[in-house]
Motif scaffolding. Structure first.
Motif, PDB file in Angstrom:
ATOM      1  N   ALA A  32      13.859  36.174  17.198  1.00 20.74           N
ATOM      2  CA  ALA A  32      14.226  37.149  16.164  1.00 20.74           C
ATOM      3  C   ALA A  32      14.307  38.493  16.865  1.00 20.74           C
ATOM      4  CB  ALA A  32      13.173  37.183  15.054  1.00 20.74           C
ATOM      5  N   LEU A  91      11.927  25.547  12.933  1.00 21.69           N
ATOM      6  CA  LEU A  91      11.424  26.916  12.886  1.00 21.69           C
ATOM      7  C   LEU A  91      12.559  27.920  12.958  1.00 21.69           C
ATOM      8  CD1 LEU A  91       8.862  28.744  12.939  1.00 21.69           C
ATOM      9  CD2 LEU A  91       9.029  28.664  15.431  1.00 21.69           C
ATOM     10  N   LEU A 115      12.879  32.323  12.840  1.00 22.81           N
ATOM     11  CA  LEU A 115      12.111  33.560  12.863  1.00 22.81           C
ATOM     12  C   LEU A 115      12.965  34.734  12.404  1.00 22.81           C
ATOM     13  CD1 LEU A 115      10.476  33.076  16.379  1.00 22.81           C
ATOM     14  CD2 LEU A 115       9.430  32.610  14.152  1.00 22.81           C
ATOM     15  N   THR A 116      12.321  35.696  11.729  1.00 21.64           N
ATOM     16  CA  THR A 116      12.983  36.916  11.292  1.00 21.64           C
ATOM     17  C   THR A 116      12.025  38.072  11.519  1.00 21.64           C
ATOM     18  OG1 THR A 116      14.098  35.682   9.531  1.00 21.64           O
ATOM     19  CG2 THR A 116      14.101  38.076   9.341  1.00 21.64           C
ATOM     20  N   ALA A 175       8.139  33.632   9.551  1.00 19.85           N
ATOM     21  CA  ALA A 175       8.503  32.303  10.052  1.00 19.85           C
ATOM     22  C   ALA A 175       8.800  31.372   8.882  1.00 19.85           C
ATOM     23  CB  ALA A 175       7.371  31.729  10.899  1.00 19.85           C
ATOM     24  N   LEU A 178       6.686  39.617  11.773  1.00 19.30           N
ATOM     25  CA  LEU A 178       7.415  38.393  12.081  1.00 19.30           C
ATOM     26  C   LEU A 178       7.248  37.410  10.936  1.00 19.30           C
ATOM     27  CD1 LEU A 178       9.106  36.882  14.171  1.00 19.30           C
ATOM     28  CD2 LEU A 178       6.968  36.036  15.161  1.00 19.30           C
ATOM     29  N   ASP A 184      13.187  29.667  19.644  1.00 15.76           N
ATOM     30  CA  ASP A 184      13.577  30.443  18.461  1.00 15.76           C
ATOM     31  C   ASP A 184      13.296  31.920  18.712  1.00 15.76           C
ATOM     32  OD1 ASP A 184      14.292  28.225  16.604  1.00 15.76           O
ATOM     33  OD2 ASP A 184      12.209  27.680  17.010  1.00 15.76           O
ATOM     34  N   VAL A 224       3.419  33.904  20.245  1.00 14.67           N
ATOM     35  CA  VAL A 224       4.635  34.706  20.127  1.00 14.67           C
ATOM     36  C   VAL A 224       4.770  35.567  21.374  1.00 14.67           C
ATOM     37  CG1 VAL A 224       5.861  36.459  18.784  1.00 14.67           C
ATOM     38  CG2 VAL A 224       4.428  34.759  17.610  1.00 14.67           C
ATOM     39  N   THR A 226       2.938  32.099  10.699  1.00 13.69           N
ATOM     40  CA  THR A 226       3.536  32.465  11.982  1.00 13.69           C
ATOM     41  C   THR A 226       2.830  31.706  13.095  1.00 13.69           C
ATOM     42  OG1 THR A 226       4.034  34.655  11.130  1.00 13.69           O
ATOM     43  CG2 THR A 226       4.091  34.376  13.515  1.00 13.69           C
TER      44      THR A 226
END
Length: 130
Positions: free
Chosen positions: A113, A34, A36-37, A63, A61, A111, A76, A72
């Motif tokens: 972001a 995974l 994330l951004t 993924a 988000l 992970d 979260v 996603t």
């Protein structure tokens, strides 16, 4: 080695890998690999006179798993580094609270972001009426 022994060995290696992380698990079903951004990764919120509901910013988000887009994950965890500048809710809505800069982080397991949020306060000049 028989198939049952190989499976037990693989499960032991995976479990040991998860145990090394200092982060708590937010989604046990998150895909492997995974990444994330957050979009946008940098944004400015301009507050004119006073903070209004329309001043909010929605972060998205994105993924990926091994480079491919995936849904996603659930679980979260959203945080704002400086809540005196902005807060963030459980779906990524950023609400300004004051002028300055903060970093918003979305985390799933180990992970992360981040997005840098700058809040600028602008006042309008009103004529003085005698």
């Amino acid at each position: 080695m028989q198939p049952v022994q190989r499976l037990a060995l693989a499960a032991t290696i995976v479990a040991a890998g998860l145990a090394c992380s200092s982060d708590s698990v937010t989604d046990v079903n998150a895909p492997m690999g995974l990444a994330l951004t957050l979009v946008p990764s940098l944004d400015t919120i301009v507050v004119i006179d006073s903070i209004r509901a329309g001043d909010n910013l929605v972060l998205h988000l994105v993924a990926t798993s091994f480079g491919r887009l995936v849904q996603t994950p659930t679980g979260v965890e959203w945080t704002s580094q400086n809540t005196a500048v902005a807060t963030v809710d459980s779906i990524g809505v950023v609400r300004p609270t004051g002028a300055g800069t903060t970093t918003v982080t979305a985390r799933v397991n180990d992970d992360r972001a981040t997005s840098t949020i700058v809040v600028i306060r602008r006042t309008t000049q009103k004529p003085i009426v005698p």
